[in-house]
Design a protein around this motif. Structure first.
Motif, mmCIF file in Angstrom:
data_model
loop_
_atom_site.group_PDB
_atom_site.id
_atom_site.type_symbol
_atom_site.label_atom_id
_atom_site.label_comp_id
_atom_site.label_asym_id
_atom_site.label_seq_id
_atom_site.Cartn_x
_atom_site.Cartn_y
_atom_site.Cartn_z
ATOM 1 N N PHE A 144 7.181 8.793 2.181
ATOM 2 C CA PHE A 144 6.887 9.034 3.589
ATOM 3 C C PHE A 144 5.427 9.425 3.775
ATOM 4 O O PHE A 144 4.759 8.973 4.720
ATOM 5 C CB PHE A 144 7.805 10.132 4.126
ATOM 6 N N SER A 145 4.908 10.250 2.869
ATOM 7 C CA SER A 145 3.502 10.655 2.962
ATOM 8 C C SER A 145 2.576 9.457 2.773
ATOM 9 O O SER A 145 1.565 9.314 3.478
ATOM 10 C CB SER A 145 3.194 11.725 1.909
ATOM 11 N N SER A 146 2.917 8.587 1.821
ATOM 12 C CA SER A 146 2.100 7.401 1.592
ATOM 13 C C SER A 146 2.129 6.463 2.790
ATOM 14 O O SER A 146 1.102 5.885 3.164
ATOM 15 C CB SER A 146 2.586 6.669 0.339
ATOM 16 N N PHE A 147 3.298 6.320 3.403
ATOM 17 C CA PHE A 147 3.413 5.470 4.595
ATOM 18 C C PHE A 147 2.561 6.026 5.730
ATOM 19 O O PHE A 147 1.874 5.273 6.438
ATOM 20 C CB PHE A 147 4.875 5.377 5.017
ATOM 21 N N GLY A 148 2.577 7.350 5.907
ATOM 22 C CA GLY A 148 1.764 7.966 6.954
ATOM 23 C C GLY A 148 0.279 7.765 6.713
ATOM 24 O O GLY A 148 -0.483 7.484 7.647
ATOM 25 N N ARG A 149 -0.147 7.906 5.453
ATOM 26 C CA ARG A 149 -1.570 7.693 5.139
ATOM 27 C C ARG A 149 -1.975 6.244 5.401
ATOM 28 O O ARG A 149 -3.074 5.976 5.911
ATOM 29 C CB ARG A 149 -1.846 8.062 3.685
ATOM 30 N N ALA A 150 -1.092 5.305 5.015
ATOM 31 C CA ALA A 150 -1.415 3.891 5.213
ATOM 32 C C ALA A 150 -1.571 3.565 6.696
ATOM 33 O O ALA A 150 -2.481 2.824 7.086
ATOM 34 C CB ALA A 150 -0.331 3.017 4.576
ATOM 35 N N ILE A 151 -0.696 4.129 7.525
ATOM 36 C CA ILE A 151 -0.766 3.860 8.959
ATOM 37 C C ILE A 151 -1.967 4.554 9.596
ATOM 38 O O ILE A 151 -2.675 3.968 10.435
ATOM 39 C CB ILE A 151 0.541 4.304 9.652
ATOM 40 N N CYS A 162 0.827 -1.206 0.000
ATOM 41 C CA CYS A 162 0.000 0.000 0.000
ATOM 42 C C CYS A 162 0.866 1.263 0.000
ATOM 43 O O CYS A 162 0.546 2.246 -0.668
ATOM 44 C CB CYS A 162 -0.921 -0.018 1.215
ATOM 45 N N THR A 163 1.964 1.217 0.740
ATOM 46 C CA THR A 163 2.860 2.381 0.788
ATOM 47 C C THR A 163 3.492 2.646 -0.575
ATOM 48 O O THR A 163 3.503 3.789 -1.062
ATOM 49 C CB THR A 163 3.957 2.152 1.839
ATOM 50 N N LEU A 164 4.019 1.614 -1.203
ATOM 51 C CA LEU A 164 4.629 1.788 -2.524
ATOM 52 C C LEU A 164 3.587 2.198 -3.555
ATOM 53 O O LEU A 164 3.862 3.050 -4.422
ATOM 54 C CB LEU A 164 5.317 0.486 -2.947
ATOM 55 N N ALA A 165 2.397 1.604 -3.486
ATOM 56 C CA ALA A 165 1.342 1.959 -4.439
ATOM 57 C C ALA A 165 0.965 3.428 -4.313
ATOM 58 O O ALA A 165 0.765 4.123 -5.325
ATOM 59 C CB ALA A 165 0.120 1.068 -4.212
ATOM 60 N N GLY A 166 0.874 3.920 -3.088
ATOM 61 C CA GLY A 166 0.553 5.328 -2.904
ATOM 62 C C GLY A 166 1.619 6.250 -3.459
ATOM 63 O O GLY A 166 1.312 7.298 -4.062
ATOM 64 N N ALA A 167 2.887 5.870 -3.286
ATOM 65 C CA ALA A 167 3.981 6.697 -3.803
ATOM 66 C C ALA A 167 3.974 6.718 -5.326
ATOM 67 O O ALA A 167 4.118 7.787 -5.956
ATOM 68 C CB ALA A 167 5.319 6.174 -3.281
ATOM 69 N N PHE A 168 3.796 5.558 -5.960
ATOM 70 C CA PHE A 168 3.827 5.500 -7.426
ATOM 71 C C PHE A 168 2.557 6.088 -8.037
ATOM 72 O O PHE A 168 2.597 6.632 -9.151
ATOM 73 C CB PHE A 168 4.027 4.059 -7.884
ATOM 74 N N ALA A 169 1.444 5.993 -7.327
ATOM 75 C CA ALA A 169 0.225 6.626 -7.827
ATOM 76 C C ALA A 169 0.365 8.148 -7.827
ATOM 77 O O ALA A 169 -0.137 8.826 -8.739
ATOM 78 C CB ALA A 169 -0.967 6.202 -6.972
ATOM 79 N N SER A 170 1.050 8.683 -6.824
ATOM 80 C CA SER A 170 1.280 10.130 -6.797
ATOM 81 C C SER A 170 2.144 10.570 -7.968
ATOM 82 O O SER A 170 2.003 11.697 -8.463
ATOM 83 C CB SER A 170 1.928 10.525 -5.470
ATOM 84 N N TYR A 171 3.022 9.682 -8.448
ATOM 85 C CA TYR A 171 3.817 9.992 -9.639
ATOM 86 C C TYR A 171 2.937 9.994 -10.883
ATOM 87 O O TYR A 171 3.012 10.917 -11.717
ATOM 88 C CB TYR A 171 4.945 8.978 -9.791
#
Length: 645
Positions: A428-435, A403-412
């Protein structure tokens, strides 16, 4: 009640003792080497009559039907209790340290002492291995000896051959040979300096061609060499793998296998070239995304740490549960004469029972840790719960990473101007959202997968138990269940992976995201078949090539085939051990990096499918995909703003 049963779990942490696994236990239930006990300086377990031990496995499991005593050192000479009776005092002082505590040559006949096993009937030159005294076997000119002797006297004064000792121990010499091999392997790890080898770059198909040529050259070079025409069956198993490299059959086998791999890969590259081009386009786009978000390459380290913590917690909990029982004592006597043999007994009241009268020489000795209390009846249930929690936590750690990696690549992908519109610190932002927002969804998806995996574990356990069964229908049914749940697990992993991508993009719950991802993939099922599997194959091929390339270099290095590194290459007993370590390590490292690429490609693919459905390339609804990806996937319309970019 459920509440009372739930309180059982922390009890194992209080009463469990991992030392029961690490340290041997004597016949009195005492640890060998335990601090603040009389056995503090007695770290080795000594067997009164090693001839009674049926096999090495019996020795390791502490089921040898003879008295076991903690000693400070193993005996270094042959001696019997009968010989000790007529010896000097200093000889008795040496022999007494192997007798039961408190025994000081009382007025007992030799027969009574041997019956009660107050002292060992004989002692044999031994050396400690696995914290236990094993006979000190050695081979002199092809003859098996112990302390340079081929014969010895047993406890009854009968002359025995050393081979009798070896046969009675049922392969104990093989255990010592394993010790020798293990020591050499440890030496190879120490001197090989495996950590100094670094991963090489991705190897092409030319590596396989080079391997085929080298195998043919070795095969041709061995032509006419004496002994090279032997087969593997002729020489049997050899710990030194260099022996197999002197056989023509070995190099012929390697050459055939490499040729098959070369042909298969070549045919796939020829007939799937168009699909591979599309997959390569996605990989290039993924490489561009990773180039803008370089921190994603290091995220597998976090996943590895989380999984390592889960494994450690599971292992420690399992050990505490397994060792939280009370010592169980069994009656030890001659099985052919005593009906009480192997029955549970209690040392405090054993001498007051009729067992000693009906079975002369019977003893109540420590057997294992267990118990019949209410708590111990739930040990198996608690172990199953522990395994389930372990599977749940591991799947959650993997889901968090996806989920963290998906959020980062989706933002790209959804950045209209790349890289200007990419938000700062996307990983880091994606990791925070996932948590913060998606923990429940990730836990629910992990829970479903953990349940399926637990069922598969239980099916494997049943399959292991039913191996000796002759019921063909049961075997068939079990095989069908295993196959069905294997397919179900693969399907759920696929659904969960894409659900986590949709969760990272839109923030919806797990069920909604899984439904949206499933129908989105079904609407693009042709593209899924073309891109997903071909991309997975290319990534897998990359892992194999990396591991194989590093393995080839390591093979030439350890076998002194690289002239520039001949002086630096260590001389090893078994070079295949560090070689396998290098190959496995290279594959694991490659898998960690390529898993980021795989997640990137899957995320970009779902974003691409969503982009096609939501946008039409007009000025009001421009595509967010890059121009190269748009071109190769067959879309001709791009917004004017996109064309300018």
């Amino acid at each position: 009640t459920f509440k009372q049963r739930w309180k059982i779990t922390p009890k194992s942490w209080v009463h469990g003792d991992p030392r029961k696994v690490a340290y041997p236990t004597d016949s009195f239930g005492q640890f060998c080497g335990q601090k603040d006990t009389p056995n503090e300086n007695k770290t080795i377990l000594f067997y009164f009559n090693i001839l009674k031990c049926a096999s090495p496995i019996v020795l390791i499991n502490l089921q040898c039907p003879t008295t076991q005593l903690c000693v400070s050192k193993c005996p270094d000479r042959f001696a019997t209790y009968i010989e000790m009776q007529s010896s000097y005092r200093n000889y008795w002082e040496y022999y007494r340290q192997f007798c039961k505590p408190g025994f000081n040559k009382p007025r007992k006949s030799v027969a009574q002492v041997m019956r009660d096993e107050d002292c060992p009937s004989m002692i044999i030159p031994s050396r400690p291995f696995l914290k236990r005294c094993f006979p000190d076997f050695s081979t002199k000119n092809g003859v098996l000896t112990v302390a340079n002797k081929t014969t010895f006297r047993d406890g009854r004064g009968k002359t025995r051959n050393v081979t009798d000792l070896r046969e009675a121990a049922n392969g104990i010499n093989n255990v010592l040979d394993s010790r020798s091999v293990g020591m050499k392997i440890f030496e190879d790890y120490s001197t090989g300096r495996i950590s100094h080898l670094q991963n090489s770059t991705l190897l092409s198909l030319a590596s396989f061609s080079k391997g085929i040529w080298h195998c043919y050259w070795e095969y041709h070079h061995l032509h006419g060499v004496p002994g090279s025409d032997l087969t593997v069956y002729d020489i049997g198993f050899q710990t030194d793998f260099r022996v197999y490299l002197q056989l023509k059959q070995t190099w012929l086998t390697f050459m055939i296998l490499l040729c098959i791999v070369e042909v298969v890969i070549t045919l796939m590259l020829i007939f799937l070239r168009n699909r591979i081009q599309i997959a390569i386009a996605l990989l290039k786009e993924g490489s561009r995304a990773i180039g803008y978000i370089m921190s994603t390459l290091f995220y597998p380290v976090i996943t590895f740490i989380l999984i390592a913590i889960c494994i450690s917690y599971w292992a420690v909990t399992a050990v505490f549960l397994a060792t939280s029982g009370e010592p169980v004592y069994k009656v030890m006597a001659d099985q052919s004469l005593c009906i009480y043999t192997n029955m549970t007994c209690y040392p405090e009241t054993f001498n007051t029972t009729n067992v000693t009268k009906l079975c002369p020489g019977a003893q109540c000795t420590f057997a294992f840790y267990g118990g019949e209390s209410l708590y111990h009846r739930y040990i198996l249930v608690l172990q199953i719960i522990n395994v389930f929690v372990f599977l749940w936590l591991v799947n959650f750690a993997i889901a968090l990473g996806q989920c963290t990696l998906a959020g980062a690549f989706a933002s790209y992908y959804w950045a209209f101007r790349k890289p200007a519109d990419i938000p700062p610190c996307p990983l880091f932002s994606s990791f925070g959202r996932a948590i913060r927002y998606h923990t429940g969804s990730l836990a629910f998806g992990s829970l479903i997968l953990a349940v399926i995996q637990l069922i598969r574990v239980m099916l494997e356990y049943l399959d292991h138990k039913l191996k000796g069964s002759q019921n063909a229908f049961a075997k068939f049914l079990l095989c069908c269940l295993k196959c069905c749940f294997w397919c179900l697990e693969k399907f759920l992993k696929f659904i969960n992976r894409n659900a986590y991508i949709m969760i990272a993009m839109y923030g919806k719950n797990f069920c909604t995201s899984a439904r949206d991802a499933f129908f989105l993939l079904m609407r693009n099922v042709v593209r899924v078949a073309v891109l997903d599997k071909v991309t997975d194959f290319l990534l897998f091929l990359g892992k194999i090539l990396v591991a194989g390339g590093v393995g080839v270099l390591a093979f030439f290095f350890f076998t002194h085939k690289i002239p520039a590194f001949t002086q630096e290459a260590p001389s090893l007993n078994y070079y295949w051990v560090p070689l396998l370590t290098v190959i496995i390590g290279a594959y694991l490292v490659a898998h960690g990096f390529f898993s980021v690429y795989a997640m990137c490609v899957d995320t970009l693919f779902l974003c691409f499918c969503e982009d096609l459905e939501r946008n039409d390339g007009s000025t009001s609804k421009p595509y967010y995909m890059s121009a190269s990806l748009h071109r190769i996937l067959g879309k001709k319309e791009l917004s004017p703003k996109k064309l300018m970019a």
